[in-house]
Design a protein around this motif. Structure first.
Motif, PDB file in Angstrom:
ATOM      1  N   ILE A  92     130.235 -38.181  54.714  1.00 33.45           N
ATOM      2  CA  ILE A  92     129.176 -37.322  54.176  1.00 33.45           C
ATOM      3  C   ILE A  92     127.885 -38.122  54.051  1.00 33.45           C
ATOM      4  CG2 ILE A  92     128.418 -35.966  52.196  1.00 33.45           C
ATOM      5  CD1 ILE A  92     131.307 -35.272  51.643  1.00 33.45           C
ATOM      6  N   GLY A  95     124.659 -34.904  52.076  1.00 34.45           N
ATOM      7  CA  GLY A  95     125.305 -33.640  51.767  1.00 34.45           C
ATOM      8  C   GLY A  95     126.027 -32.970  52.917  1.00 34.45           C
ATOM      9  N   GLY A  96     126.078 -33.600  54.077  1.00 35.13           N
ATOM     10  CA  GLY A  96     126.736 -32.963  55.228  1.00 35.13           C
ATOM     11  C   GLY A  96     127.411 -33.976  56.134  1.00 35.13           C
ATOM     12  N   ARG A  97     128.389 -33.505  56.900  1.00 29.93           N
ATOM     13  CA  ARG A  97     129.075 -34.343  57.887  1.00 29.93           C
ATOM     14  C   ARG A  97     128.529 -33.985  59.269  1.00 29.93           C
ATOM     15  NH1 ARG A  97     133.393 -32.534  54.459  1.00 29.93           N
ATOM     16  NH2 ARG A  97     134.375 -34.240  53.321  1.00 29.93           N
ATOM     17  N   ARG A  98     127.318 -34.381  59.569  1.00 29.86           N
ATOM     18  CA  ARG A  98     126.640 -33.941  60.793  1.00 29.86           C
ATOM     19  C   ARG A  98     126.452 -35.052  61.814  1.00 29.86           C
ATOM     20  NH1 ARG A  98     121.696 -30.582  57.852  1.00 29.86           N
ATOM     21  NH2 ARG A  98     123.023 -29.391  56.404  1.00 29.86           N
ATOM     22  N   GLN A 108     123.984 -36.774  66.584  1.00 28.21           N
ATOM     23  CA  GLN A 108     124.277 -35.464  66.005  1.00 28.21           C
ATOM     24  C   GLN A 108     124.809 -34.524  67.090  1.00 28.21           C
ATOM     25  OE1 GLN A 108     121.022 -33.726  63.848  1.00 28.21           O
ATOM     26  NE2 GLN A 108     122.253 -32.063  63.002  1.00 28.21           N
ATOM     27  N   GLU A 155     130.258 -28.149  58.630  1.00 19.13           N
ATOM     28  CA  GLU A 155     129.701 -29.485  58.379  1.00 19.13           C
ATOM     29  C   GLU A 155     129.026 -29.667  57.014  1.00 19.13           C
ATOM     30  OE1 GLU A 155     127.236 -30.479  61.712  1.00 19.13           O
ATOM     31  OE2 GLU A 155     128.920 -30.664  63.097  1.00 19.13           O
ATOM     32  N   PRO A 156     128.164 -28.875  56.408  1.00 20.26           N
ATOM     33  CA  PRO A 156     127.675 -27.591  56.889  1.00 20.26           C
ATOM     34  C   PRO A 156     126.299 -27.730  57.551  1.00 20.26           C
ATOM     35  CG  PRO A 156     127.175 -27.842  54.573  1.00 20.26           C
ATOM     36  CD  PRO A 156     127.813 -29.130  55.012  1.00 20.26           C
ATOM     37  N   ASP A 157     126.081 -26.946  58.610  1.00 13.63           N
ATOM     38  CA  ASP A 157     124.792 -26.898  59.293  1.00 13.63           C
ATOM     39  C   ASP A 157     124.567 -25.460  59.749  1.00 13.63           C
ATOM     40  OD1 ASP A 157     122.507 -27.246  60.719  1.00 13.63           O
ATOM     41  OD2 ASP A 157     123.283 -28.776  62.074  1.00 13.63           O
ATOM     42  N   GLN A 205     122.680 -21.420  50.014  1.00 15.27           N
ATOM     43  CA  GLN A 205     122.249 -20.666  51.190  1.00 15.27           C
ATOM     44  C   GLN A 205     121.712 -19.296  50.779  1.00 15.27           C
ATOM     45  OE1 GLN A 205     125.998 -20.947  53.207  1.00 15.27           O
ATOM     46  NE2 GLN A 205     125.364 -22.708  54.452  1.00 15.27           N
TER      47      GLN A 205
END
Length: 366
Positions: A92, A95-98, A108, A155-157, A205
């Protein structure tokens, strides 16, 4: 030496010029927003990515797109595995796993998956010509896109997932699909949107959408980013404050000024005339791609160029829209302008695909 230059004989010079002009404009804008001591290395890295991207542009331009779409079947599987790894096992970051950490930089996958989807859909619809008006083909094409989109959402994306799904809509519209299918699909998407709001979308979101509908909802919290972006755009007036002289960006009132909100930073520093010129370059690029679509030698080339057209259109629309407060905020980079190696290289590859289609179409005609 003559044989080397002969390889460029059928190049679309207008597309190449637009690509280079946008690249230089993006570098200049990014330079202006990274003059503070803490961020000077961002511009240096972007110069390196520019060189890599330009090399990728020329390489893809000469790689036959028929062979590339066949190879894409393997590439699709590789990227699905990468997205699966990121979604469930990635580290992470912010805040994301991108991102995948390659040691020398971050990669990415979601940025390149957009191009993989374009190539896959193009080949699928090309092979299914004459059968597009069947639920089997429509469903299969959607599932092909839904899998990577779902993994990107985890991921979130959400922004990249929206682009991926939008590419499916755009390419389907290019096909000879009947209106009755479009009406049914529209009803399905509206229902899906309602279900997503009720059961899937996370609170942050939903907050972005609520702030978009009511910008004064939380000016010091959820609405802060949009408020600062609109202030930055407005304060630039006609000629701007000058590169590196923006109050909002240089004093860090404007968040994510090198990425998501770089158009607002540009609006403050180069003003209305500068951003209008940037929009003019984007318009010329889209117009040139549209011309290449109509001149493509086959449907496969038409679908590829069409997918790239929608790739740029949705990125430009969403990024600028959220910067001026007419669309909800989501993490979408501005092509050739936002900082980020993956995004920049993906843009170069996308235009390399279009140049490939243009070059082969000219070879056929001449």
């Amino acid at each position: 030496m003559p044989s080397f230059f002969n390889r460029f004989k059928y190049f679309d010079i207008s597309l190449l010029a637009a690509t280079l002009l946008l690249s230089f404009a993006g570098l200049a804008i990014l330079y202006g927003t990274t003059l503070s001591a803490a961020t000077t290395n961002i511009f240096s890295r972007q110069l390196i990515f520019f060189g890599i991207g330009l090399d990728a542009f020329f390489f893809i331009s000469f790689f036959d797109y028929h062979s590339l779409t066949k190879l894409n079947r393997v590439i699709y599987v590789i990227f699905i595995l990468l997205l699966f790894y990121l979604a469930f096992f990635g580290v992470i970051i912010r805040g994301g796993r991108r991102w995948l950490d390659l040691g020398v930089g971050r990669f990415q996958p979601a940025e390149f998956v957009k191009l993989v989807v374009i190539l896959g859909l193009a080949r699928l619809l090309y092979l299914a010509r004459g059968q597009i008006n069947s639920w089997k083909i429509i469903t299969w094409s959607f599932l092909y896109v839904l899998l990577p989109a779902a993994l990107v959402i985890i991921e979130p994306d959400l922004g990249s997932a929206i682009i991926i799904l939008s590419l499916w809509v755009g390419i389907i519209l290019l096909s000879p699909i009947k209106k009755k299918f479009l009406v049914i699909l529209f009803i399905i998407f509206v229902a899906f949107g309602g279900i997503s709001w009720k059961f899937y979308l996370k609170d942050f979101q939903k907050d972005r959408i609520l702030v978009f509908l009511n910008p004064t909802l939380d000016l010091k919290g959820r609405g802060y980013n949009v408020r600062q972006a609109t202030i930055a755009v407005g304060s630039g007036q006609l000629f701007g404050r000058g590169l590196g002289k923006g109050v909002q960006s240089q004093h860090k009132f404007l968040p994510e000024r090198q990425t998501d909100f770089i158009f607002a930073a540009a609006g403050e520093e180069i003003g209305f005339l500068g951003t209008f010129s940037l929009l003019g370059l984007y318009f010329f690029l889209l117009w040139r791609i549209q011309k290449i679509i109509w001149k493509a030698k086959d449907d496969l080339g038409m679908y590829i160029a069409g997918g790239v057209l929608f790739f740029f259109f949705f990125h430009i629309l969403i990024n600028i829209g959220m910067n001026i407060g007419i669309l909800p905020v989501t993490g979408i980079p501005l092509p050739f302008v936002s900082a980020g190696g993956s995004s920049l290289i993906a843009c170069f590859i996308a235009l390399g695909l279009v140049q490939n289609v243009a070059r082969q179409s000219k070879i056929l005609r001449f």
